[in-house]
Design an enzyme around this catalytic site. Structure first.
Site, PDB file in Angstrom:
ATOM      1  CB  CYS A   1       1.779   9.779   9.980  1.00 31.62           C
ATOM      2  SG  CYS A   1       2.888   9.209  11.294  1.00 31.62           S
TER       3      CYS A   1
ATOM      4  NE  ARG B   1       0.374   1.504   4.472  1.00 30.58           N
ATOM      5  CZ  ARG B   1       1.100   2.445   5.058  1.00 30.58           C
ATOM      6  NH1 ARG B   1       1.666   3.405   4.339  1.00 30.58           N
ATOM      7  NH2 ARG B   1       1.309   2.431   6.363  1.00 30.58           N
TER       8      ARG B   1
ATOM      9  CD  GLU C   1       1.650   0.698  14.087  1.00 34.56           C
ATOM     10  OE1 GLU C   1       2.669   1.350  14.358  1.00 34.56           O
ATOM     11  OE2 GLU C   1       0.730   1.152  13.396  1.00 34.56           O
TER      12      GLU C   1
ATOM     13  CD  GLU D   1      -2.020   7.619   9.516  1.00 32.28           C
ATOM     14  OE1 GLU D   1      -0.830   7.849   9.238  1.00 32.28           O
ATOM     15  OE2 GLU D   1      -2.391   6.696  10.266  1.00 32.28           O
TER      16      GLU D   1
ATOM     17  NE  ARG E   1      -2.208   5.331   4.404  1.00 30.49           N
ATOM     18  CZ  ARG E   1      -1.974   4.928   5.660  1.00 30.49           C
ATOM     19  NH1 ARG E   1      -2.354   3.731   6.046  1.00 30.49           N
ATOM     20  NH2 ARG E   1      -1.382   5.735   6.507  1.00 30.49           N
TER      21      ARG E   1
ATOM     22  NE  ARG F   1       3.278  -2.512   7.681  1.00 30.47           N
ATOM     23  CZ  ARG F   1       2.748  -3.735   7.762  1.00 30.47           C
ATOM     24  NH1 ARG F   1       1.783  -4.087   6.925  1.00 30.47           N
ATOM     25  NH2 ARG F   1       3.162  -4.596   8.655  1.00 30.47           N
TER      26      ARG F   1
ATOM     27  NE  ARG G   1       3.048  -3.014  11.701  1.00 31.23           N
ATOM     28  CZ  ARG G   1       2.345  -2.093  11.052  1.00 31.23           C
ATOM     29  NH1 ARG G   1       1.183  -2.408  10.523  1.00 31.23           N
ATOM     30  NH2 ARG G   1       2.805  -0.864  10.927  1.00 31.23           N
TER      31      ARG G   1
ATOM     32  CB  THR H   1       6.210   7.436  10.540  1.00 27.32           C
ATOM     33  OG1 THR H   1       4.823   7.137  10.315  1.00 27.32           O
ATOM     34  CG2 THR H   1       6.401   7.985  11.934  1.00 27.32           C
TER      35      THR H   1
END
Length: 377
Positions: A285, A134, A329, A233, A237, A294, A324, A287
């Site tokens: 975000c 993604r 998460e 988010e 996505r 990902r 994970r 990060t």
């Protein structure tokens, strides 16, 4: 006597006023004391930036750091409300980004979505259940999820609704808005683990669940191998997934999907995805800056499980991977199946990150075979 009383009153009033000013202007107490926000947001920076509002969505530094202030478990603790946040509040964002991603102050990000640059694939003998890659994307000129206005969010959804009708061939499908969603459709999406839900503390406190569920939804193609989450988010996505370990096939579909969404959105509004030479693709975000990618597989690793989860985590760190549990998460780990993904986002191209995941998973599988022998499995 009267003069003395007046003097005491003035002094008392002055001290109260001074205390009030101090409380108004003071740097908020940060509960996540070990977060990067706590490390890099000083009183001096706060005083300089606390009253500033961004042009795109009126976002403030106070809103940006809400999670670090209200929660005690943040590693980073800051979100951007729009693209302006990264420039207007650069004194706070830049050092956080540099430490988290391990990049220099003058680093430049490069992108590479060329599938032919990938070498090899995951070993077909590896017990891989599924592959999922993604990315996040956001349209230039609109607020990011933490700061987007209600109207901007609705505009983004309407843009996507119209754009998605132009998707062709294996990417064509249907959009399902969360507002007014039929219960049977909702339950089917939940059962397929496709539907995003409300209730995440970070998203709620970070301002990303305002006006829920309005302006949000999910798109998927007929095969459910290409999905787009709208206004979670990030504005988008974009997800490619399928059973088995054909990472190249999943990446190829993703590359086509990203370009299709980009072209269709630009055709609707004339705007492109937010991007900078420094940070790559812009995300809510920090990060996720850079690729926003990902790339992950669900794989059985019984040998590593017997060896110890902590040792698996340490080995993944050496391979620039993240392990994970398959429940996400914060969902914990059960059984011998792990979600293994690339660790980095910024400072590496998409091809580099997918290659890292392919090579790393192949190594983990080969080592797992030896560990199974060691433990008599």
């Amino acid at each position: 006597m009267l003069a003395s009383t007046r003097g005491s009153f003035k002094l008392s009033y002055y001290n109260e006023y001074k205390s009030y000013l101090s409380s108004v202007m003071a740097l908020p107490t940060i509960k996540s004391t070990h977060s990067l926000v706590a490390k890099y947001l000083t009183q001096e920076k706060w005083d300089e930036l606390k009253d500033h509002k961004t042009a795109t969505s009126g976002f403030t530094l106070e809103k940006a750091i809400a999670c670090a202030v209200e929660l005690d478990n943040q590693h980073v603790g800051i979100y951007a409300g729009d693209g302006d946040s990264y420039t207007d509040f650069a004194a706070v964002f830049d050092p956080i980004i540099q430490e988290y991603h391990g990049i220099s102050a003058d680093a430049k990000h490069t992108s590479d979505m060329e599938v032919s640059n990938l070498k090899g694939n995951i070993n077909p003998d590896a017990p891989v259940h599924s592959t999922r890659i993604r990315v996040g994307r956001n349209i230039d000129g609109y607020g990011l999820s933490a700061g987007i206005t209600k109207q901007q969010r609705l505009d983004v959804e309407n843009l996507f609704k119209s754009a998605s009708q132009k998707f062709e061939d294996d990417l064509s499908g249907d959009y399902f808005p969360l507002t007014g969603m039929d219960e049977k459709v909702r339950q089917k999406l939940v059962d397929d683990h496709f539907l995003f839900m409300s209730g995440d503390p970070n998203l709620r406190i970070g301002g990303m669940e305002r006006d829920w569920p309005e302006g949000r939804g999910i798109f998927h193609n007929k095969e459910k191998s290409f999905l787009v989450w709208v206004n979670e988010e990030d504005q988008f996505r974009i997800i490619s997934m399928q059973k088995g370990g054909d990472v190249k096939g999943v990446f190829e579909r993703l590359a086509r999907g990203i370009q299709t969404v980009a072209n269709s959105v630009k055709g609707e509004c004339g705007k492109e995805f937010m991007r900078s030479d420094k940070f790559g693709y812009i995300h809510t975000c920090p990060t996720n800056l850079g690729t926003g990618m990902r790339a992950s597989v669900h794989i059985d690793l019984p040998g590593w499980t017997k060896e110890g989860v902590d040792k698996l985590k340490a080995r993944c760190e050496e391979l620039a991977l993240q392990p994970r549990g398959t429940r996400g998460e914060s969902g914990g780990q059960t059984g011998v199946t792990y979600d293994i993904s690339n660790k980095h986002r910024l400072g590496y191209s998409e091809v580099q990150l997918v290659q890292t995941m392919i090579d790393g998973v192949n190594k983990l599988y080969a080592e797992d075979l030896e560990l199974k022998k060691k433990h008599g499995l």
